[in-house]
Design an enzyme around this catalytic site. Structure first.
Site, PDB file in Angstrom:
ATOM      1  N   THR A  87       0.826  -1.218   0.000  1.00 15.02           N
ATOM      2  CA  THR A  87       0.000   0.000   0.000  1.00 15.02           C
ATOM      3  C   THR A  87       0.848   1.250   0.000  1.00 15.02           C
ATOM      4  O   THR A  87       0.509   2.259  -0.605  1.00 15.02           O
ATOM      5  CB  THR A  87      -0.924  -0.014   1.232  1.00 15.02           C
ATOM      6  N   THR A 165       2.251  -4.320   4.297  1.00 14.82           N
ATOM      7  CA  THR A 165       2.216  -4.597   5.747  1.00 14.82           C
ATOM      8  C   THR A 165       1.816  -6.042   6.056  1.00 14.82           C
ATOM      9  O   THR A 165       2.178  -6.570   7.097  1.00 14.82           O
ATOM     10  CB  THR A 165       1.187  -3.685   6.446  1.00 14.82           C
ATOM     11  N   ASP A 166       1.076  -6.697   5.176  1.00 13.86           N
ATOM     12  CA  ASP A 166       0.539  -8.031   5.519  1.00 13.86           C
ATOM     13  C   ASP A 166       1.640  -9.003   5.930  1.00 13.86           C
ATOM     14  O   ASP A 166       1.460  -9.756   6.883  1.00 13.86           O
ATOM     15  CB  ASP A 166      -0.238  -8.641   4.337  1.00 13.86           C
ATOM     16  N   LYS A 244       1.959  -8.067  12.965  1.00 15.12           N
ATOM     17  CA  LYS A 244       0.851  -7.184  12.566  1.00 15.12           C
ATOM     18  C   LYS A 244      -0.392  -7.769  13.227  1.00 15.12           C
ATOM     19  O   LYS A 244      -0.814  -8.874  12.892  1.00 15.12           O
ATOM     20  CB  LYS A 244       0.693  -7.165  11.038  1.00 15.12           C
TER      21      LYS A 244
HETATM   22  N1  DGL Z   1      -1.825  -6.362  -0.057  1.00 14.36           N
HETATM   23  C1  DGL Z   1      -1.325  -5.811   1.171  1.00 14.36           C
HETATM   24  C2  DGL Z   1       0.206  -5.968   1.259  1.00 14.36           C
HETATM   25  O1  DGL Z   1       0.879  -5.730   0.249  1.00 14.36           O
HETATM   26  C3  DGL Z   1      -1.656  -4.357   1.285  1.00 14.36           C
HETATM   27  C4  DGL Z   1      -1.593  -3.940   2.700  1.00 14.36           C
HETATM   28  C5  DGL Z   1      -0.510  -2.934   2.972  1.00 14.36           C
HETATM   29  O2  DGL Z   1       0.507  -2.836   2.271  1.00 14.36           O
HETATM   30  O3  DGL Z   1      -0.668  -2.260   3.998  1.00 14.36           O
HETATM   31  O4  DGL Z   1       0.702  -6.297   2.325  1.00 14.36           O
END
Ligand code: DGL
Length: 439
Positions: A87, A165-166, A244
């Site tokens: 993101t 973040t995932d 997370k």
């Molecule tokens: N698809 C998620 C990722 O790439 C988006 C979430 C994010 O980056 O916060 O981890």
């Protein structure tokens, strides 16, 4: 059917209606998905379509591969940004309403002019991937790019890695194990809201990461994310002891069973270390020693639940390693206490079979905090007798990464003994009472 591109504005005529909207990717090949102005998606069966008109072609996504630098100021330290994805480097594609278009590191930097006052920034687009789709091969790619940067720029003060973040905490663990004795800070940064929105947390996360690199002597892999939902401070979190734990909050990342490394106050421009021995694993007499993952190594995770069947376990029969995410102090359904739980004995037999086939089996807990202790109860002791290795106070994710890293580089017996050692701060010798999330 004319060739359509993601984001084309189209008009569909069926037998009894005309529909306007934006063409977006469809999971089914005989259905066209239309994102209506209302923002809702609508599926139209291709066999009902009489005509499709492209009202406006989608704008071509900007090239996503790029590298470059901003003019240098000798008084400032040098920082490199290696963009991976997520993101933080995505933006809301208003033509479709989906967060999908990837921005380059260069475009990201255009949004954060204050970075230029902190450091000379080099940047490179390594990938444009959403982190849930990353694999061991991506960890190898990033580690190689980090080494190239260190080799190329002798005065490199540190590296920032914009990342989804995932699975950011998987990658921070992986790089921690791979880059033994790394002599600069490698800070992974994500954001919960895309950088093209004023309310994005990306600016503060990136700026705090750059401040931390520029102003401290920290060496190693860490994470920089919001401390809470306000925009005042970020935390520098340990690469091998962070999870997370919220799907969307800005402060989704928490250190587990240990203190955060430091707090960075964005407005006061102040850094406070929260641990004393933050460079505990750095030895300046030694060089960086990098090891990699075996791309196609099979290591699994099986979460215990109330109806585990032997097939859940035998599914891993060709795996080299398995993390059993058990319950409480370290338990897994392998005992029959009554006729209703008789099937559990077959679970035990399947685990025995895996171990006999040289699969290294680790047991972690579904309890996010605290330490596995399999000596307290008889069932736990019996699992140790089976040959299962306790995961101590490691998170399941870090245990998984550590097991895969060790299996990629060592023989089985070494793996089991190294797994019990504290290699990169992933095991806390002591857990203090306040090291727990206060809900
Ligand atoms: N698809 C998620 C990722 O790439 C988006 C979430 C994010 O980056 O916060 O981890």
């Amino acid at each position: 059917m004319k060739s359509l591109n993601f984001g084309d504005h189209i008009e569909i005529t069926t037998k009894n209606q005309s529909l306007k909207g934006i063409y977006i990717n469809s999971p089914k090949k005989d259905v066209i998905i239309l994102k209506k102005n209302s923002g809702y998606n609508m599926g139209v069966n291709k066999k009902d379509i009489k005509k499709i008109k492209v009202v406006k072609k989608a704008s071509k996504a900007k090239k996503v591969k790029g590298k470059g630098s901003i003019k240098t100021n000798k008084k400032l330290p040098n920082i490199t940004i290696l963009k991976i994805g997520g993101t933080i480097v995505s933006k809301l594609d208003y033509s479709t309403g989906a967060v999908s278009a990837k921005i380059t590191a260069e475009e990201l930097l255009e949004n954060i002019p204050e970075l230029r006052k902190i450091a000379n920034i080099n940047y490179k687009d390594i990938a444009s991937i959403m982190s849930e789709s990353m694999r061991f091969s991506h960890y190898n790619l990033i580690a190689k790019e980090i080494q190239k940067e260190i080799k190329k720029n002798k005065n490199l003060k540190g590296i920032i890695i914009p990342h989804g973040t995932d699975t950011l905490h998987y990658t921070s663990s992986a790089l921690s194990f791979m880059l033994e004795n790394i002599n600069i800070p490698i800070i992974l940064v994500g954001s919960q809201r895309s950088s093209d929105r004023g309310s994005s947390d990306s600016f503060i996360n990136l700026t705090c990461a750059a401040q931390f690199i520029a102003k401290t002597d920290f060496k190693g892999v860490a994470i920089c994310m919001h401390e809470d939902i306000s925009d005042d401070t970020c935390l520098i979190l340990p690469g091998t002891k962070t999870n997370k734990i919220h799907t969307s909050r800005r402060d989704a990342f928490k250190s587990i069973n240990t203190q955060p490394i430091a707090r960075v106050d964005y407005f006061k421009n102040k850094i406070d270390f929260l641990t004393k021995n933050y460079n505990k694993f750095y030895d300046e007499s030694k060089k960086i020693n990098t090891k990699y993952f075996k791309d196609n190594l099979k290591v699994g995770i099986l979460k215990s639940h109330s109806n585990i069947h032997p097939e859940n376990i035998s599914a891993f029969k060709n795996y080299k390693g398995l993390i059993l995410e058990g319950t409480g102090l370290g338990h897994f359904p392998t005992k029959s206490f009554d006729p209703l739980s008789k099937v559990n004995e077959k679970n035990r037999k399947e685990i025995e079979r895996l171990i006999k086939k040289n699969c290294v089996v680790i047991l972690t807990s579904q309890c996010t905090y605290g330490r596995v202790n399999m000596n307290i109860y008889t069932p736990g002791r019996e699992l140790i007798e089976l040959g299962i290795v306790p995961g101590k106070d490691m998170t399941t994710e870090t245990a998984f990464i550590k097991l895969a890293f060790l299996l990629s580089n060592y023989k089985k017996e070494q793996v089991k003994s190294l797994f019990k050692e504290n290699l990169r701060g992933e095991i806390s010798e002591r857990i203090l009472p306040h090291e727990f999330v206060d809900y």
